[in-house]
Design a protein around this motif. Structure first.
Motif, short mmCIF file in Angstrom:
data_model
loop_
_atom_site.label_atom_id
_atom_site.label_comp_id
_atom_site.label_asym_id
_atom_site.label_seq_id
_atom_site.Cartn_x
_atom_site.Cartn_y
_atom_site.Cartn_z
N LEU A 6 1.10 -8.14 -1.58
CA LEU A 6 2.50 -7.85 -1.88
C LEU A 6 2.66 -6.53 -2.61
O LEU A 6 3.57 -5.75 -2.31
CB LEU A 6 3.10 -8.98 -2.71
N ILE A 7 1.80 -6.27 -3.57
CA ILE A 7 1.94 -5.06 -4.39
C ILE A 7 1.55 -3.81 -3.62
O ILE A 7 2.18 -2.76 -3.74
CB ILE A 7 1.14 -5.19 -5.70
N THR A 8 0.51 -3.89 -2.79
CA THR A 8 0.04 -2.70 -2.08
C THR A 8 0.68 -2.52 -0.72
O THR A 8 0.57 -1.46 -0.12
CB THR A 8 -1.49 -2.77 -1.86
N SER A 9 1.33 -3.55 -0.19
CA SER A 9 1.88 -3.52 1.17
C SER A 9 0.80 -3.21 2.20
O SER A 9 1.06 -2.61 3.24
CB SER A 9 3.01 -2.49 1.30
N ALA A 10 -0.42 -3.62 1.89
CA ALA A 10 -1.54 -3.37 2.79
C ALA A 10 -1.39 -4.20 4.06
O ALA A 10 -0.85 -5.29 4.04
CB ALA A 10 -2.86 -3.71 2.10
N GLY A 11 -1.90 -3.65 5.14
CA GLY A 11 -1.90 -4.39 6.39
C GLY A 11 -2.94 -5.50 6.35
O GLY A 11 -3.83 -5.52 5.51
N LEU A 12 -2.81 -6.42 7.25
CA LEU A 12 -3.72 -7.56 7.31
C LEU A 12 -4.03 -7.84 8.77
O LEU A 12 -3.12 -8.11 9.57
CB LEU A 12 -3.04 -8.78 6.67
N THR A 13 -5.30 -7.74 9.13
CA THR A 13 -5.68 -8.03 10.51
C THR A 13 -5.69 -9.54 10.73
O THR A 13 -5.76 -10.32 9.77
CB THR A 13 -7.09 -7.48 10.82
N ALA A 14 -5.67 -9.93 11.97
CA ALA A 14 -5.73 -11.35 12.30
C ALA A 14 -7.04 -11.95 11.79
O ALA A 14 -7.06 -13.07 11.26
CB ALA A 14 -5.60 -11.55 13.81
N GLU A 15 -8.13 -11.22 11.92
CA GLU A 15 -9.42 -11.72 11.47
C GLU A 15 -9.44 -11.94 9.96
O GLU A 15 -9.94 -12.95 9.47
CB GLU A 15 -10.55 -10.76 11.88
N ARG A 16 -8.87 -11.00 9.20
CA ARG A 16 -8.83 -11.15 7.74
C ARG A 16 -7.91 -12.30 7.34
O ARG A 16 -8.23 -13.07 6.43
CB ARG A 16 -8.36 -9.84 7.09
#
Length: 127
Positions: A6-16
């Motif tokens: 939430l804080i970094t707005s980092a992407g998230l892969t399906a695997e992660r």
């Protein structure tokens, strides 16, 4: 992990997302509908009343907390929309440049000032 995302707005892969337990199935490209239909068929083989009551019980456990969460989210969005950070972020986006660490409503920018702002006062008051 949720706070970091939430804080970094980092992407998230399906695997992660799968590794974190946020999703229970990752399919090959083009296989998602078939996998979803197979899951639906499994669910439909269960007793309908039991499925409905299980889903209702789960929903009732989360509804009150969910309402509080949505209220808090709405308040946070209003603060962000009124901040200098918002206008700087929009400007930076259209100018195709990284945003400057304006700091919004409390004058906090990047670097140590930003980190101090994120850490509770008790942790750095003795410094």
């Amino acid at each position: 992990m949720a706070k970091q995302l939430l804080i970094t707005s980092a992407g998230l892969t399906a695997e992660r997302a799968y590794q974190l337990g946020l999703v229970n199935v990752v399919t090959e490209p083009g296989d998602a509908v078939d996998q979803a239909l197979a899951l639906a068929a499994d669910i439909c083989r269960s007793a309908p009343v039991a499925v409905r009551q299980t889903l209702a019980a789960i929903a009732s456990q989360f509804s009150e907390a969910d309402d509080r969460g949505w209220d808090a989210t709405a308040r946070a969005i209003e603060v962000v929309k009124a901040s200098e950070d918002m206008s700087e972020g929009v400007t930076a986006f259209f100018e195709r440049r990284p945003r400057n660490g304006v700091g919004g409503d409390r004058g906090r920018g990047t670097g140590q000032a930003c980190f101090r702002a994120l850490i509770p006062e008790a942790l750095h008051s003795s410094q």
